[in-house]
Structure formats: C-alpha cells, structure tokens
Design a protein around this motif. Structure first.
Motif, mmCIF file in Angstrom:
data_model
loop_
_atom_site.group_PDB
_atom_site.id
_atom_site.type_symbol
_atom_site.label_atom_id
_atom_site.label_comp_id
_atom_site.label_asym_id
_atom_site.label_seq_id
_atom_site.Cartn_x
_atom_site.Cartn_y
_atom_site.Cartn_z
ATOM 1 N N SER A 48 0.830 -1.195 0.000
ATOM 2 C CA SER A 48 0.000 0.000 0.000
ATOM 3 C C SER A 48 0.864 1.243 0.000
ATOM 4 C CB SER A 48 -0.914 -0.003 1.234
ATOM 5 O OG SER A 48 -1.418 1.288 1.493
ATOM 6 N N LEU A 49 0.556 2.166 -0.898
ATOM 7 C CA LEU A 49 1.310 3.419 -0.977
ATOM 8 C C LEU A 49 1.222 4.198 0.321
ATOM 9 C CD1 LEU A 49 2.829 5.602 -2.628
ATOM 10 C CD2 LEU A 49 0.589 6.432 -3.374
ATOM 11 N N VAL A 50 0.027 4.344 0.871
ATOM 12 C CA VAL A 50 -0.129 5.196 2.053
ATOM 13 C C VAL A 50 0.381 4.524 3.317
ATOM 14 C CG1 VAL A 50 -1.997 6.572 1.101
ATOM 15 C CG2 VAL A 50 -2.547 4.488 2.328
ATOM 16 N N THR A 51 0.110 3.240 3.491
ATOM 17 C CA THR A 51 0.587 2.589 4.714
ATOM 18 C C THR A 51 2.099 2.384 4.675
ATOM 19 O OG1 THR A 51 0.081 0.387 3.820
ATOM 20 C CG2 THR A 51 -1.609 1.454 5.152
ATOM 21 N N ASN A 52 2.690 2.462 3.496
ATOM 22 C CA ASN A 52 4.140 2.372 3.383
ATOM 23 C C ASN A 52 4.823 3.510 4.148
ATOM 24 O OD1 ASN A 52 6.538 1.139 2.242
ATOM 25 N ND2 ASN A 52 6.665 2.903 0.876
ATOM 26 N N TYR A 53 4.117 4.642 4.281
ATOM 27 C CA TYR A 53 4.669 5.788 5.007
ATOM 28 C C TYR A 53 4.316 5.779 6.493
ATOM 29 C CZ TYR A 53 5.976 8.140 0.656
ATOM 30 O OH TYR A 53 6.553 8.472 -0.542
ATOM 31 N N ARG A 54 3.422 4.909 6.926
ATOM 32 C CA ARG A 54 2.883 5.010 8.274
ATOM 33 C C ARG A 54 3.927 4.836 9.357
ATOM 34 N NH1 ARG A 54 -2.244 1.557 8.996
ATOM 35 N NH2 ARG A 54 -3.083 3.198 7.660
ATOM 36 N N SER A 55 4.843 3.902 9.168
ATOM 37 C CA SER A 55 5.852 3.642 10.194
ATOM 38 C C SER A 55 6.748 4.864 10.420
ATOM 39 C CB SER A 55 6.702 2.441 9.791
ATOM 40 O OG SER A 55 7.732 2.215 10.728
ATOM 41 N N SER A 56 7.241 5.455 9.330
ATOM 42 C CA SER A 56 8.121 6.617 9.488
ATOM 43 C C SER A 56 7.361 7.815 10.048
ATOM 44 C CB SER A 56 8.771 6.983 8.159
ATOM 45 O OG SER A 56 7.812 7.363 7.194
ATOM 46 N N PHE A 57 6.107 7.991 9.633
ATOM 47 C CA PHE A 57 5.303 9.096 10.169
ATOM 48 C C PHE A 57 5.080 8.899 11.664
ATOM 49 C CE2 PHE A 57 2.942 10.666 6.103
ATOM 50 C CZ PHE A 57 4.166 10.948 5.522
ATOM 51 N N SER A 58 4.806 7.666 12.069
ATOM 52 C CA SER A 58 4.578 7.383 13.484
ATOM 53 C C SER A 58 5.826 7.687 14.306
ATOM 54 C CB SER A 58 4.172 5.919 13.664
ATOM 55 O OG SER A 58 3.988 5.600 15.024
ATOM 56 N N GLN A 59 6.993 7.360 13.778
ATOM 57 C CA GLN A 59 8.238 7.644 14.485
ATOM 58 C C GLN A 59 8.454 9.141 14.645
ATOM 59 O OE1 GLN A 59 11.411 5.642 12.422
ATOM 60 N NE2 GLN A 59 10.546 3.612 12.761
ATOM 61 N N GLU A 60 8.132 9.902 13.610
ATOM 62 C CA GLU A 60 8.279 11.358 13.696
ATOM 63 C C GLU A 60 7.350 11.942 14.762
ATOM 64 O OE1 GLU A 60 10.461 13.159 12.369
ATOM 65 O OE2 GLU A 60 11.269 11.980 10.722
ATOM 66 N N VAL A 61 6.118 11.418 14.830
ATOM 67 C CA VAL A 61 5.170 11.909 15.833
ATOM 68 C C VAL A 61 5.643 11.551 17.234
ATOM 69 C CG1 VAL A 61 2.810 11.716 16.704
ATOM 70 C CG2 VAL A 61 3.209 11.877 14.239
ATOM 71 N N ARG A 62 6.149 10.360 17.419
ATOM 72 C CA ARG A 62 6.624 9.947 18.744
ATOM 73 C C ARG A 62 7.792 10.808 19.217
ATOM 74 N NH1 ARG A 62 5.826 4.583 16.854
ATOM 75 N NH2 ARG A 62 8.069 4.366 16.463
ATOM 76 N N SER A 63 8.638 11.211 18.278
ATOM 77 C CA SER A 63 9.825 11.976 18.678
ATOM 78 C C SER A 63 9.572 13.476 18.767
ATOM 79 C CB SER A 63 10.974 11.720 17.699
ATOM 80 O OG SER A 63 10.628 12.166 16.396
ATOM 81 N N GLY A 64 8.614 13.993 17.960
ATOM 82 C CA GLY A 64 8.426 15.438 17.951
ATOM 83 C C GLY A 64 6.992 15.907 17.900
ATOM 84 N N ILE A 121 2.948 16.088 16.445
ATOM 85 C CA ILE A 121 2.410 16.405 15.128
ATOM 86 C C ILE A 121 3.251 17.488 14.449
ATOM 87 C CG2 ILE A 121 0.439 17.345 13.863
ATOM 88 C CD1 ILE A 121 -0.017 14.518 14.812
ATOM 89 N N ASP A 122 3.652 18.505 15.209
ATOM 90 C CA ASP A 122 4.474 19.564 14.636
ATOM 91 C C ASP A 122 5.814 19.015 14.157
ATOM 92 O OD1 ASP A 122 2.652 21.630 14.888
ATOM 93 O OD2 ASP A 122 3.327 22.175 16.906
ATOM 94 N N GLY A 123 6.329 18.008 14.838
ATOM 95 C CA GLY A 123 7.574 17.384 14.397
ATOM 96 C C GLY A 123 7.423 16.712 13.051
ATOM 97 N N LEU A 124 6.283 16.041 12.839
ATOM 98 C CA LEU A 124 6.021 15.419 11.544
ATOM 99 C C LEU A 124 5.884 16.479 10.462
ATOM 100 C CD1 LEU A 124 5.357 13.107 9.643
ATOM 101 C CD2 LEU A 124 3.006 13.117 10.533
ATOM 102 N N ILE A 125 5.183 17.559 10.781
ATOM 103 C CA ILE A 125 5.035 18.646 9.804
ATOM 104 C C ILE A 125 6.393 19.207 9.419
ATOM 105 C CG2 ILE A 125 4.162 20.992 9.469
ATOM 106 C CD1 ILE A 125 1.777 20.183 11.266
#
Length: 217
Positions: free
Chosen positions: A170-186, A188-192
C-alpha cells in the motif's frame, strides 16, 4: 518500485481532453483505463518529459492529478491514529506536505518511462458499490508484470483514489511507520517539520521553488 509508484501517481489525469468532458460519470474501471491510455500517450510524446524536465513533471502533477486523488483520506491513512490528535490547521499542513512529498519524491523517476504498457484485467464490482478495487498490470520488457490495484471511493464529487497497492504494498501505509516515528519523537508539529524539510530538500535538488513557503516552522 519508485518508478512504478510514479506511474501510479500520474496515470489518473482526468482533466485531459476527452475525459473530463464526459456528460455522465464513467464506471471506475472504464475511467482508469481511458485516462491511463491518455496519460501514457503524453509520456511517450511530450518532449519536455522525455528530456527530464522536472518542472514539467510537477506542472502536470499539479494540474492533472490532484482533482482525482483524495489526499485528505490518503494523509489520514498514512498518519494513522495520530491524525485525530492534530488540529484542523495541522491537518491542512499535513495534507499539503504529504501531497508535495509524493509529487516531488517520484518526479525524477517519471521522466524515465519509455516502453512500459498497462493491461487491464477484469474488475468485479456491483453498480451500487461505492468503494471498489480496480486492477491493472504494468508490463515491462524483459521483466515480470507488476500488479497495481487502485482503491477508489465514490462521493459527491465522483470517484476518488484513496490508496494504491503496488505489488502488494500500500502506498499510504508504506509511510505510516516513518510518520509514526516522527510523531513519537516530535509530536504532530515534528512530523510537519519533517515533511517540510524533506520537501524543501527535494526542491533544492530539483531546482524548484521551496515547498510550503507560507508555512510556519
């Protein structure tokens, strides 16, 4: 895989002549077949695309792709459960950032298409269905065909793509893991910030205007 995902992102260009002018909405499989054939013809004949003009690729993406992809839903799927913690302003910035990321990440690969063709196995769905999966296959010389499944939903504005599955991924779920890591570390603003940073880096590499010029850091 990047080349295949690029083809996915540009095959759905319903603003092309003869497609957008249809009086009645087309069935999703017919729509994808007709538009795919139109776009492949542009890929084969557009001099700027064949010469590697990234600006031309981005121009076509902005003009042709966006009306036919549900980027809000795609971003929701990619962000996952963290989406509901984002404010409306943050959600808008996430959507813009993800859309820009997809266009710019695969812009280089798009200029490399030459001899690929697409075939359309029969798709099974009922006339009353509002969510369908449409199958296609990319046939490449000297290689195994690659399956591409379009996930579409019908709403007030017609059929919209909300996910694409390339060779089972899946194109969108392929990004989910990296997006989740960004949110955990920073958060929602960190992901942005991560999206905007990546998009600006891509813009610099490609000689394009920086992404999200009006967004706060």
């Amino acid at each position: 895989m990047n080349k295949l995902i690029t083809l996915v992102c540009f095959l759905f260009a319903g603003l092309l002549p003869g497609v957008a002018a249809a009086a009645e909405p087309k069935a999703p499989d017919v729509l994808i077949r007709d538009v795919t054939n139109e776009v492949l013809e542009i890929v084969r004949t557009d001099v700027a695309l064949r010469s590697g003009d990234i600006r031309r690729v981005v121009e076509l993406a902005e003009a042709l792709v966006l009306p036919h992809f549900d980027f809000r839903r795609m971003t929701m799927l990619a962000v996952g459960r963290d989406w509901r913690d984002a404010s409306p302003e943050q959600q808008a910035r996430l959507i813009e950032g993800f859309r820009t990321l997809l266009v710019r990440t695969y812009a280089n690969a798009f200029t490399q298409y030459r001899d690929e063709r697409v075939v359309f196995p029969p798709s099974r769905f009922a006339a009353a269905d509002t969510r369908v999966q449409i199958r296609t296959e990319v046939v490449r010389p000297g290689a195994q065909p690659i399956g591409i499944d379009y996930m579409l939903e019908k709403g007030e504005q017609g059929w919209k793509v909300f996910d694409v599955v390339v060779a089972g991924v899946s194109l969108v779920t392929n990004y989910r893991s990296s997006f989740s890591q960004e949110v955990r570390s920073g958060g929602i603003d960190g992901l942005i910030r991560a999206l905007e940073s990546r998009n600006n880096a891509l813009a610099t590499e490609q000689g394009l205007a920086p992404a999200g010029a009006g967004a706060a850091s």
